[in-house]
Motif scaffolding. Structure first.
Motif, PDB file in Angstrom:
ATOM      1  N   GLU A   5       0.827  -1.328  -0.091  1.00  0.00           N
ATOM      2  CA  GLU A   5      -0.077   0.186  -0.149  1.00  0.00           C
ATOM      3  C   GLU A   5       1.030   1.165   0.029  1.00  0.00           C
ATOM      4  OE1 GLU A   5      -3.988  -1.709   2.521  1.00  0.00           O
ATOM      5  OE2 GLU A   5      -2.161  -0.817   3.657  1.00  0.00           O
ATOM      6  N   THR A   6       2.006   1.192   0.949  1.00  0.00           N
ATOM      7  CA  THR A   6       3.099   2.359   0.671  1.00  0.00           C
ATOM      8  C   THR A   6       3.651   2.566  -0.637  1.00  0.00           C
ATOM      9  OG1 THR A   6       3.368   1.826   3.032  1.00  0.00           O
ATOM     10  CG2 THR A   6       4.771   3.178   1.878  1.00  0.00           C
ATOM     11  N   VAL A   7       4.095   1.665  -1.304  1.00  0.00           N
ATOM     12  CA  VAL A   7       4.626   1.624  -2.541  1.00  0.00           C
ATOM     13  C   VAL A   7       3.529   2.247  -3.417  1.00  0.00           C
ATOM     14  CG1 VAL A   7       5.410   0.257  -4.558  1.00  0.00           C
ATOM     15  CG2 VAL A   7       6.207  -0.310  -2.318  1.00  0.00           C
ATOM     16  N   LEU A   8       2.254   1.882  -3.416  1.00  0.00           N
ATOM     17  CA  LEU A   8       1.493   2.246  -4.496  1.00  0.00           C
ATOM     18  C   LEU A   8       0.905   3.795  -4.043  1.00  0.00           C
ATOM     19  CD1 LEU A   8      -0.741  -0.804  -4.723  1.00  0.00           C
ATOM     20  CD2 LEU A   8       0.662   0.108  -6.493  1.00  0.00           C
ATOM     21  N   HIS A   9       0.963   3.927  -2.885  1.00  0.00           N
ATOM     22  CA  HIS A   9       0.566   5.536  -2.601  1.00  0.00           C
ATOM     23  C   HIS A   9       1.748   6.475  -3.159  1.00  0.00           C
ATOM     24  CE1 HIS A   9      -0.582   8.977  -0.003  1.00  0.00           C
ATOM     25  NE2 HIS A   9       0.608   8.874   0.101  1.00  0.00           N
ATOM     26  N   TYR A  10       2.875   6.040  -2.889  1.00  0.00           N
ATOM     27  CA  TYR A  10       3.992   7.002  -3.304  1.00  0.00           C
ATOM     28  C   TYR A  10       4.146   7.008  -4.764  1.00  0.00           C
ATOM     29  CZ  TYR A  10       4.613   8.290   1.340  1.00  0.00           C
ATOM     30  OH  TYR A  10       4.280   9.030   2.727  1.00  0.00           O
ATOM     31  N   LEU A  11       3.974   5.972  -5.276  1.00  0.00           N
ATOM     32  CA  LEU A  11       4.065   5.556  -7.023  1.00  0.00           C
ATOM     33  C   LEU A  11       2.958   6.596  -7.393  1.00  0.00           C
ATOM     34  CD1 LEU A  11       5.064   4.501  -9.411  1.00  0.00           C
ATOM     35  CD2 LEU A  11       3.411   2.660  -9.073  1.00  0.00           C
ATOM     36  N   ALA A  12       1.877   6.470  -6.931  1.00  0.00           N
ATOM     37  CA  ALA A  12       0.763   7.356  -7.354  1.00  0.00           C
ATOM     38  C   ALA A  12       0.984   8.894  -7.092  1.00  0.00           C
ATOM     39  CB  ALA A  12      -0.508   6.987  -6.742  1.00  0.00           C
ATOM     40  N   GLU A  13       1.766   9.265  -6.220  1.00  0.00           N
ATOM     41  CA  GLU A  13       2.212  10.520  -5.974  1.00  0.00           C
ATOM     42  C   GLU A  13       3.086  11.013  -6.982  1.00  0.00           C
ATOM     43  OE1 GLU A  13       4.052  11.808  -2.052  1.00  0.00           O
ATOM     44  OE2 GLU A  13       1.959  11.624  -1.302  1.00  0.00           O
ATOM     45  N   VAL A  14       4.123  10.477  -7.130  1.00  0.00           N
ATOM     46  CA  VAL A  14       5.245  10.723  -8.253  1.00  0.00           C
ATOM     47  C   VAL A  14       4.566  10.647  -9.384  1.00  0.00           C
ATOM     48  CG1 VAL A  14       7.299  10.144  -6.696  1.00  0.00           C
ATOM     49  CG2 VAL A  14       6.582   8.368  -8.334  1.00  0.00           C
ATOM     50  N   THR A  16       1.696  11.487 -10.159  1.00  0.00           N
ATOM     51  CA  THR A  16       0.797  12.746 -10.432  1.00  0.00           C
ATOM     52  C   THR A  16       1.956  13.972 -10.511  1.00  0.00           C
ATOM     53  OG1 THR A  16      -0.838  11.818  -9.345  1.00  0.00           O
ATOM     54  CG2 THR A  16      -0.934  13.996  -9.189  1.00  0.00           C
ATOM     55  N   ASP A  17       2.652  14.074  -9.735  1.00  0.00           N
ATOM     56  CA  ASP A  17       3.580  15.109  -9.723  1.00  0.00           C
ATOM     57  C   ASP A  17       4.505  15.419 -10.962  1.00  0.00           C
ATOM     58  OD1 ASP A  17       2.826  15.521  -6.949  1.00  0.00           O
ATOM     59  OD2 ASP A  17       4.690  14.710  -6.223  1.00  0.00           O
ATOM     60  N   TYR A  18       4.998  14.082 -11.429  1.00  0.00           N
ATOM     61  CA  TYR A  18       6.082  14.294 -12.714  1.00  0.00           C
ATOM     62  C   TYR A  18       5.356  13.850 -14.165  1.00  0.00           C
ATOM     63  CZ  TYR A  18       9.525  14.808  -9.120  1.00  0.00           C
ATOM     64  OH  TYR A  18      10.233  15.267  -7.869  1.00  0.00           O
ATOM     65  N   ALA A  19       4.114  13.140 -14.043  1.00  0.00           N
ATOM     66  CA  ALA A  19       3.757  12.736 -15.314  1.00  0.00           C
ATOM     67  C   ALA A  19       2.492  13.403 -15.833  1.00  0.00           C
ATOM     68  CB  ALA A  19       3.252  11.127 -15.339  1.00  0.00           C
ATOM     69  N   SER A  20       1.838  13.419 -16.905  1.00  0.00           N
ATOM     70  CA  SER A  20       0.640  14.063 -17.391  1.00  0.00           C
ATOM     71  C   SER A  20      -0.558  13.073 -17.132  1.00  0.00           C
ATOM     72  CB  SER A  20       0.668  14.635 -18.671  1.00  0.00           C
ATOM     73  OG  SER A  20       0.929  13.691 -19.647  1.00  0.00           O
ATOM     74  N   PHE A  21      -0.538  12.111 -16.181  1.00  0.00           N
ATOM     75  CA  PHE A  21      -1.579  11.211 -16.003  1.00  0.00           C
ATOM     76  C   PHE A  21      -1.470  10.555 -14.396  1.00  0.00           C
ATOM     77  CE2 PHE A  21       2.034   8.716 -17.525  1.00  0.00           C
ATOM     78  CZ  PHE A  21       2.103   7.816 -16.609  1.00  0.00           C
ATOM     79  N   ARG A  22      -2.876  10.170 -14.304  1.00  0.00           N
ATOM     80  CA  ARG A  22      -3.016   9.380 -12.875  1.00  0.00           C
ATOM     81  C   ARG A  22      -2.646   7.969 -12.972  1.00  0.00           C
ATOM     82  NH1 ARG A  22      -6.915  11.879  -9.154  1.00  0.00           N
ATOM     83  NH2 ARG A  22      -7.091   9.590  -8.742  1.00  0.00           N
ATOM     84  N   LEU A  23      -2.211   7.489 -11.708  1.00  0.00           N
ATOM     85  CA  LEU A  23      -1.867   6.113 -11.588  1.00  0.00           C
ATOM     86  C   LEU A  23      -3.385   5.227 -11.840  1.00  0.00           C
ATOM     87  CD1 LEU A  23       0.487   4.190 -10.838  1.00  0.00           C
ATOM     88  CD2 LEU A  23      -0.703   3.992  -8.586  1.00  0.00           C
ATOM     89  N   PRO A  24      -3.436   4.200 -12.864  1.00  0.00           N
ATOM     90  CA  PRO A  24      -4.658   3.591 -13.007  1.00  0.00           C
ATOM     91  C   PRO A  24      -5.076   2.938 -11.844  1.00  0.00           C
ATOM     92  CG  PRO A  24      -3.024   2.860 -14.580  1.00  0.00           C
ATOM     93  CD  PRO A  24      -2.395   3.855 -13.653  1.00  0.00           C
ATOM     94  N   ASP A  25      -6.319   2.596 -11.858  1.00  0.00           N
ATOM     95  CA  ASP A  25      -7.053   1.735 -10.769  1.00  0.00           C
ATOM     96  C   ASP A  25      -6.540   0.283 -10.886  1.00  0.00           C
ATOM     97  OD1 ASP A  25      -8.007   4.006  -9.428  1.00  0.00           O
ATOM     98  OD2 ASP A  25      -9.787   3.967 -10.645  1.00  0.00           O
TER      99      ASP A  25
END
Length: 84
Positions: A5-14, A16-25
């Protein structure tokens, strides 16, 4: 929060911060990390955030050219480091 869960949370953050899309569900352990365009700068930011949250970076990531291919690989490296 579990390591996964921690890995997925911070992957979603980076992403969102660095790419032009969101982490898919539909991210699974088999999802390749290169699908998120993590260049060396973004990957370093990601690992730094994990270090802040988890308190460590696994030796296999620090001591070698290891770049996990999938989400499951990365989670496994962190889980394995806890057991050592």
């Amino acid at each position: 929060m579990t390591i996964r869960e921690t890995v997925l949370h911070y992957l979603a953050e980076v992403v969102t911060d660095y790419a032009s899309f969101r982490l898919p569900d539909d991210v699974t352990d088999a999802t390749k990390l290169d699908a998120f365009w993590l260049d060396s700068v973004v990957y370093t930011a990601f690992i730094s955030r994990l270090e802040e949250a988890l308190g460590y970076i696994p030796p296999s990531i620090l001591e070698g050219p290891l770049f996990p291919e999938t989400i499951g690989d990365l989670v496994g490296i962190y889980e394995g480091a806890v057991k050592e």
